[in-house]
Design an enzyme around this catalytic site. Structure first.
Site, short mmCIF file in Angstrom:
data_model
loop_
_atom_site.label_atom_id
_atom_site.label_comp_id
_atom_site.label_asym_id
_atom_site.label_seq_id
_atom_site.Cartn_x
_atom_site.Cartn_y
_atom_site.Cartn_z
N GLU A 170 -25.32 -39.86 29.12
CA GLU A 170 -26.09 -40.70 28.12
C GLU A 170 -26.08 -41.94 28.58
OE1 GLU A 170 -24.07 -41.03 24.34
OE2 GLU A 170 -24.93 -42.83 23.94
N GLU A 175 -28.18 -51.13 22.21
CA GLU A 175 -27.42 -50.90 21.06
C GLU A 175 -27.08 -52.28 20.46
OE1 GLU A 175 -24.99 -46.97 20.48
OE2 GLU A 175 -24.46 -47.98 22.37
#
Length: 291
Positions: A170, A175
């Site tokens: 990932e 974020e």
């Protein structure tokens, strides 16, 4: 999205494949902010392989030839939202933007892991429509603000359905959690370095500026055995196989893209009385080129 304990994101649509992912999201990226450095002009002559400028009539759904919309809740990260289908929570604004809206509502009696869902939002991915290994991956976005907000632009290995997460790998391009209005995180998750053990760093705006105050450009330059993160053209970290502690480097294969706005969860914590709704993640564009 990072996973702090199990990870973060999916439920119904992807069943086994994205359920794994969901485990990864809940993690909080480790690593301190790094001093920004000017980015090397990334692949200026490179060919565009994926382009969505979100042009279309106000209220239109996203291009189904490029994106699929996930639905359901996410128990793995203990997020509070239900991701809805169609254009209910993800729609074009008629001004060249995609708007993902988180609302404090439950018009259809959606059920979540904790009972009747309290919020709705949206999550999109390009699995089965666009995957790529390596290149310059970039999105220009304006994030929401408020305790409990968790917007993300990230990628998962296209083999997640067969190898699971975190073996799939990932790459979290960006974020943000609402209690850090000036900071974003970029993180890698893979076998032996997932969840709270993810490998990453943070980028903080100077002078107390908040990312929600305007648009910013988030990107990775991804090559064999190297991932480099930047914000507004400033490189703030580079990761290579030397950073994964002797574990498998899971990033030399095709990945697909994901955009979502989560509400609550292990990392950001839940909304509180200071959080106003609706909140929006506004995406000007997503562009991918070859390296």
């Amino acid at each position: 999205m990072t996973v702090r304990s199990s990870w973060r994101r999916r439920a119904s649509l992807y069943a086994a494949s994205l359920a794994c992912c969901a485990a990864s999201l809940a993690a909080i990226p480790s690593g301190a902010s790094a001093a920004p450095a000017p980015i090397d002009s990334p692949a200026k002559a490179a060919a565009a392989t994926f382009t969505d400028d979100f042009n279309g009539a106000a209220g239109s759904a996203v291009d189904g030839g490029k994106w699929q919309i996930e639905t359901g809740d996410n128990v793995n990260n203990h997020e509070r939202q239900y991701y809805t289908a169609g254009n209910s929570n993800a729609a074009l604004d008629g001004q060249g933007n995609l708007v993902i809206t988180a609302r404090k509502e439950n018009p259809n009696n959606y059920q979540c892991w904790y009972g009747r869902c309290e919020y709705t939002s949206a999550r999109l991915n390009t699995s089965g429509k666009f995957t790529q290994a390596y290149g310059h991956v970039e999105a220009r976005m304006k994030v929401p603000r408020g305790q409990g907000m968790w917007p993300a632009f990230w990628m998962l290995g296209d083999d997640i359905g067969s190898v699971g997460w975190p073996a799939s790998g990932e790459i979290d391009v960006m974020e943000n959690v609402g209690f850090e209005p000036s900071t974003v995180h970029g993180t890698l998750h893979g076998p032996g370095y997932s969840g709270s053990g993810g490998i990453g760093a943070a980028y903080t705006l100077p002078g107390g500026q908040a990312f929600a105050d305007g648009f910013h450009t988030f990107a990775v330059d991804w090559a064999p055995n190297s991932v480099k993160w930047s914000v507004d053209g400033n490189v703030y970290q580079t990761r290579t196989p030397a950073d994964v502690g002797g574990n498998q480097w899971a990033f030399n294969k095709p990945f697909f893209l994901i955009l979502n706005l989560a509400v609550g969860g292990y990392w950001p914590g839940d909304p509180d009385g200071s959080t106003s709704f609706p909140q929006q993640l506004v995406v000007d564009y997503v562009h991918v080129t070859t390296q």
